[in-house]
Scaffold this motif. Structure first.
Motif, PDB file in Angstrom:
ATOM      1  N   ILE A 238       0.844  -1.195   0.000  1.00 25.06           N
ATOM      2  CA  ILE A 238       0.000   0.000   0.000  1.00 25.06           C
ATOM      3  C   ILE A 238       0.879   1.245   0.000  1.00 25.06           C
ATOM      4  CG2 ILE A 238      -1.731   1.320   1.282  1.00 25.06           C
ATOM      5  CD1 ILE A 238      -2.770  -1.290   2.427  1.00 25.06           C
ATOM      6  N   ARG A 239       0.613   2.147  -0.919  1.00 23.29           N
ATOM      7  CA  ARG A 239       1.256   3.460  -0.969  1.00 23.29           C
ATOM      8  C   ARG A 239       0.255   4.506  -0.485  1.00 23.29           C
ATOM      9  NH1 ARG A 239       6.871   3.768  -1.970  1.00 23.29           N
ATOM     10  NH2 ARG A 239       7.417   2.035  -3.363  1.00 23.29           N
ATOM     11  N   TYR A 240       0.683   5.351   0.457  1.00 25.66           N
ATOM     12  CA  TYR A 240      -0.226   6.373   0.971  1.00 25.66           C
ATOM     13  C   TYR A 240       0.282   7.769   0.622  1.00 25.66           C
ATOM     14  CZ  TYR A 240       3.079   6.909   4.904  1.00 25.66           C
ATOM     15  OH  TYR A 240       4.192   7.126   5.677  1.00 25.66           O
ATOM     16  N   ALA A 241      -0.657   8.718   0.636  1.00 26.67           N
ATOM     17  CA  ALA A 241      -0.338  10.112   0.333  1.00 26.67           C
ATOM     18  C   ALA A 241      -1.109  11.004   1.303  1.00 26.67           C
ATOM     19  CB  ALA A 241      -0.711  10.445  -1.110  1.00 26.67           C
ATOM     20  N   ILE A 242      -0.380  11.831   2.058  1.00 26.37           N
ATOM     21  CA  ILE A 242      -0.974  12.748   3.026  1.00 26.37           C
ATOM     22  C   ILE A 242      -1.111  14.119   2.380  1.00 26.37           C
ATOM     23  CG2 ILE A 242      -0.674  13.883   5.257  1.00 26.37           C
ATOM     24  CD1 ILE A 242       0.877  11.432   6.183  1.00 26.37           C
ATOM     25  N   CYS A 243      -2.318  14.666   2.421  1.00 29.30           N
ATOM     26  CA  CYS A 243      -2.593  15.966   1.815  1.00 29.30           C
ATOM     27  C   CYS A 243      -1.756  17.050   2.495  1.00 29.30           C
ATOM     28  CB  CYS A 243      -4.079  16.271   1.945  1.00 29.30           C
ATOM     29  SG  CYS A 243      -4.564  17.882   1.295  1.00 29.30           S
ATOM     30  N   PRO A 244      -1.157  17.957   1.723  1.00 25.87           N
ATOM     31  CA  PRO A 244      -0.332  19.011   2.323  1.00 25.87           C
ATOM     32  C   PRO A 244      -1.128  20.049   3.106  1.00 25.87           C
ATOM     33  CG  PRO A 244      -0.498  19.302  -0.053  1.00 25.87           C
ATOM     34  CD  PRO A 244      -1.101  17.974   0.253  1.00 25.87           C
ATOM     35  N   GLN A 245      -2.455  20.081   2.928  1.00 24.03           N
ATOM     36  CA  GLN A 245      -3.284  21.076   3.609  1.00 24.03           C
ATOM     37  C   GLN A 245      -3.987  20.437   4.807  1.00 24.03           C
ATOM     38  OE1 GLN A 245      -3.850  24.545   2.924  1.00 24.03           O
ATOM     39  NE2 GLN A 245      -4.721  24.303   4.972  1.00 24.03           N
ATOM     40  N   LEU A 246      -3.708  20.932   6.014  1.00 23.27           N
ATOM     41  CA  LEU A 246      -4.407  20.469   7.212  1.00 23.27           C
ATOM     42  C   LEU A 246      -5.791  21.114   7.252  1.00 23.27           C
ATOM     43  CD1 LEU A 246      -3.909  18.814   9.876  1.00 23.27           C
ATOM     44  CD2 LEU A 246      -3.369  21.018  10.951  1.00 23.27           C
ATOM     45  N   MET A 247      -6.813  20.326   7.587  1.00 21.66           N
ATOM     46  CA  MET A 247      -8.161  20.872   7.665  1.00 21.66           C
ATOM     47  C   MET A 247      -8.289  21.794   8.880  1.00 21.66           C
ATOM     48  SD  MET A 247      -9.732  19.638   5.002  1.00 21.66           S
ATOM     49  CE  MET A 247      -8.136  20.032   4.254  1.00 21.66           C
ATOM     50  N   SER A 248      -9.063  22.864   8.748  1.00 18.93           N
ATOM     51  CA  SER A 248      -9.184  23.866   9.809  1.00 18.93           C
ATOM     52  C   SER A 248     -10.330  23.571  10.772  1.00 18.93           C
ATOM     53  CB  SER A 248      -9.384  25.253   9.187  1.00 18.93           C
ATOM     54  OG  SER A 248     -10.566  25.279   8.399  1.00 18.93           O
ATOM     55  N   GLU A 249     -11.175  22.591  10.444  1.00 19.09           N
ATOM     56  CA  GLU A 249     -12.315  22.257  11.292  1.00 19.09           C
ATOM     57  C   GLU A 249     -12.393  20.746  11.497  1.00 19.09           C
ATOM     58  OE1 GLU A 249     -16.032  24.086  10.243  1.00 19.09           O
ATOM     59  OE2 GLU A 249     -15.028  25.706   9.146  1.00 19.09           O
ATOM     60  N   ASP A 250     -13.034  20.354  12.620  1.00 19.84           N
ATOM     61  CA  ASP A 250     -13.203  18.923  12.896  1.00 19.84           C
ATOM     62  C   ASP A 250     -14.084  18.254  11.846  1.00 19.84           C
ATOM     63  OD1 ASP A 250     -11.674  19.207  15.166  1.00 19.84           O
ATOM     64  OD2 ASP A 250     -13.403  19.427  16.510  1.00 19.84           O
ATOM     65  N   ASN A 251     -15.124  18.965  11.405  1.00 18.65           N
ATOM     66  CA  ASN A 251     -15.994  18.444  10.353  1.00 18.65           C
ATOM     67  C   ASN A 251     -15.384  18.776   8.999  1.00 18.65           C
ATOM     68  OD1 ASN A 251     -17.789  17.575  12.292  1.00 18.65           O
ATOM     69  ND2 ASN A 251     -19.111  19.375  12.130  1.00 18.65           N
ATOM     70  N   HIS A 252     -15.122  17.757   8.212  1.00 22.27           N
ATOM     71  CA  HIS A 252     -14.503  17.989   6.906  1.00 22.27           C
ATOM     72  C   HIS A 252     -14.795  16.802   5.995  1.00 22.27           C
ATOM     73  CE1 HIS A 252     -11.317  16.185   9.548  1.00 22.27           C
ATOM     74  NE2 HIS A 252     -11.229  15.342   8.526  1.00 22.27           N
ATOM     75  N   SER A 253     -14.388  16.921   4.747  1.00 19.90           N
ATOM     76  CA  SER A 253     -14.637  15.855   3.777  1.00 19.90           C
ATOM     77  C   SER A 253     -13.537  15.844   2.732  1.00 19.90           C
ATOM     78  CB  SER A 253     -15.999  16.051   3.087  1.00 19.90           C
ATOM     79  OG  SER A 253     -15.980  17.212   2.270  1.00 19.90           O
ATOM     80  N   VAL A 254     -13.418  14.709   2.050  1.00 17.39           N
ATOM     81  CA  VAL A 254     -12.534  14.603   0.887  1.00 17.39           C
ATOM     82  C   VAL A 254     -13.336  13.986  -0.251  1.00 17.39           C
ATOM     83  CG1 VAL A 254     -10.420  14.397   2.236  1.00 17.39           C
ATOM     84  CG2 VAL A 254     -11.653  12.332   1.571  1.00 17.39           C
ATOM     85  N   ALA A 255     -12.951  14.324  -1.472  1.00 19.23           N
ATOM     86  CA  ALA A 255     -13.633  13.782  -2.648  1.00 19.23           C
ATOM     87  C   ALA A 255     -12.602  13.484  -3.721  1.00 19.23           C
ATOM     88  CB  ALA A 255     -14.682  14.761  -3.175  1.00 19.23           C
ATOM     89  N   ALA A 256     -12.927  12.528  -4.581  1.00 14.18           N
ATOM     90  CA  ALA A 256     -12.040  12.162  -5.682  1.00 14.18           C
ATOM     91  C   ALA A 256     -12.872  11.789  -6.894  1.00 14.18           C
ATOM     92  CB  ALA A 256     -11.134  10.998  -5.288  1.00 14.18           C
TER      93      ALA A 256
END
Length: 491
Positions: free
Chosen positions: A92-110
């Motif tokens: 498994i190869r993983y990738a961590i987004c360079p932008q930290l989310m500013s709120e506890d509630n958040h989402s990602v989409a692809a």
């Protein structure tokens, strides 16, 4: 394929010309065709971070992504985040987004890259991860299923604990979104919520868990290497206020993408016909015929094994040191399952089709009292891990299974099967009391060959003992193999 007419030398040029024509006509020169570009721009509305991967090919993602893991390399290929599929290094190869989310509630989409979706590997989306992605909430998104849960990573060792598992996957150009809202988590595919779970175990919701990202995997399905689907776009969003509107406009764009994709497919079909005609007409022997009678009398049935194999077994009797034994073919080919044992027979669809009936053949031997209950179920198998999800059961039908040596059919709601899909038919009988007994099932003997690791199903036949009821979900590791293969059928 034998040909009546030799292929003309100009055909590669014709094929290349037509392919280029299609691409110019529909704008599908890469992951960034016009329809995909609309999806990308609209998903980006109100986003905290957007990466369209629209840059020079590289063996790394670049653009600030933090990468790690093992397996085939994850980089930029044809304007998408994809694994290098010119190798067989698993992991498994993983990738961590360079932008930290500013709120506890958040989402990602692809957006699923339109370059193929293989059966044997998921792409994972992560929300509410800690900074180094050693704990996270995930959506493992397969071609035919989705798993939602919480997980951990220790170096290159991953542990996924599913909260929910559904038999619904993705295809090319779909949009997939993983949403964290309070203690509730959702997976949305093309604007439709397909799985939702409210966590009551207290997974952390705090400022230390605002990292997001994704992973891609290489693994073997049997002897064939499989690679996760690529990402044509990745979007992360802090806060959920604009989520509904964003998914709405994304879905509108997706509809246009699907229409363009369908038009391109139609045009390519025309090209394929032209290519076949130019290459030469096939011989009559190359044209497939229907199902032979020795396999099954009803050509629309998919059984666990050919009906012609259901023959009487050899009985040997008599004989001693002074005389030879005698034999005849008189033993009934059947067995009687144990009470509270779920008997499973696996069936692979050989073409795209619908199933609306399920059946079995009762044995002739050991026919005695009625069972307390007799239930039939149909499961869908996850090709990546062999797990089963129930799609239907009959309830108690003991009053319909009333005769020995008889083929019984039950109607059921239509189940749509794609070519290669594997379903399991299950029969579950309960006979715990005196005056009750299980019905025997017609079968063949087998030597219980074990399949290589990673091949599913592990056998055509399996069973699970000591059940109270038929479960909605079965792990492959809970299924045992035995010496029988019951004759089950989907039609």
């Amino acid at each position: 394929m034998k040909r009546l007419i030799p292929p003309p030398e100009v055909m590669p040029i014709f094929g290349g010309f037509f392919d280029a024509f299609l691409k110019s006509l529909f704008g599908i020169t890469s992951a960034h065709g016009s329809a995909i570009a609309q999806l990308e721009s609209r998903l980006a509305t109100g986003a905290s971070y957007v990466d369209n991967f629209n840059r020079q090919e590289s063996n790394l993602l670049g653009n600030g992504w933090v990468q790690g893991g093992t397996g085939q390399g994850l980089g930029i290929i044809d304007f998408a985040a994809r694994l290098n599929n010119h190798g067989i290094s698993t992991g498994i190869r993983y990738a961590i987004c360079p932008q930290l989310m500013s709120e506890d509630n958040h989402s990602v989409a692809a957006i699923v890259n339109p370059a193929g979706v293989m059966d044997g590997c998921p792409t994972a989306l992560f929300v509410r991860a800690n900074a180094d992605l050693t704990e996270f909430v995930y959506a493992n998104v397969w071609k035919r299923s989705i798993q939602l849960g919480r997980g951990t990573r220790n170096g290159n060792s991953w542990k996924f604990n599913d909260w929910k598992h559904i038999a619904r996957g993705v295809q090319e150009s779909d949009t997939v979104e993983l949403v964290a809202d309070g203690s509730t988590y959702k997976v949305i595919v093309n604007r439709t919520t397909v799985v939702e779970y409210t966590d009551t175990a207290g997974y952390p919701v705090d400022a230390s868990h605002r990292t997001v990202g994704f992973s891609s995997e290489t693994r073997f399905q049997g002897i064939i290497p499989n690679y996760s689907w690529g990402l044509a776009n990745f979007v992360a969003r802090s806060g959920l206020g604009a989520l509904a509107e964003t998914t709405k406009v994304a879905n509108d764009a997706h509809s246009r993408a699907a229409a363009a994709h369908e038009a391109a497919s139609d045009a390519r079909s025309v090209a394929n016909v032209a290519q076949t005609t130019a290459n030469g007409k096939p011989n009559f022997t190359d044209i497939p015929t229907n199902i032979p009678l020795w396999q099954n009398i009803n050509a629309v049935d998919d059984p666990t094994f050919p009906l012609s194999q259901l023959v009487n077994w050899t009985r040997v009797y008599g004989g001693d040191s002074n005389s030879s034994a005698s034999s005849d073919e008189s033993t009934n080919p059947d067995y009687t399952p144990k009470t509270r044992s779920l008997e499973l027979g696996f069936i692979r669809a050989t073409r795209d089709r619908n199933y609306s009936t399920v059946g079995m053949i009762t044995g002739r031997g050991g026919w005695g009292f009625d069972p307390q209950s007799f239930t039939v179920a149909v499961f869908k198998m996850d090709p990546g891990n062999g797990n089963l999800s129930k799609v239907w059961d009959s309830g108690d039908v003991k009053n319909q299974i009333t005769s020995a040596g008889t083929q019984f059919r039950l109607t059921m709601p239509t189940i749509r099967a794609r070519q290669g899909d594997v379903h399991a038919v299950g029969v579950f009988q309960i006979s715990p009391l005196p005056g009750t007994s299980n019905r025997p099932l017609a079968c063949v003997h087998q030597s219980q060959p074990a399949q290589p690791p990673g091949v599913y199903p592990r056998n055509i036949y399996g069973y699970i003992r000591n059940l109270g009821t038929i479960p909605d979900f079965i792990k492959a590791t809970d299924i045992q193999q035995g010496e029988w293969i019951p004759w089950f059928v989907l039609g």
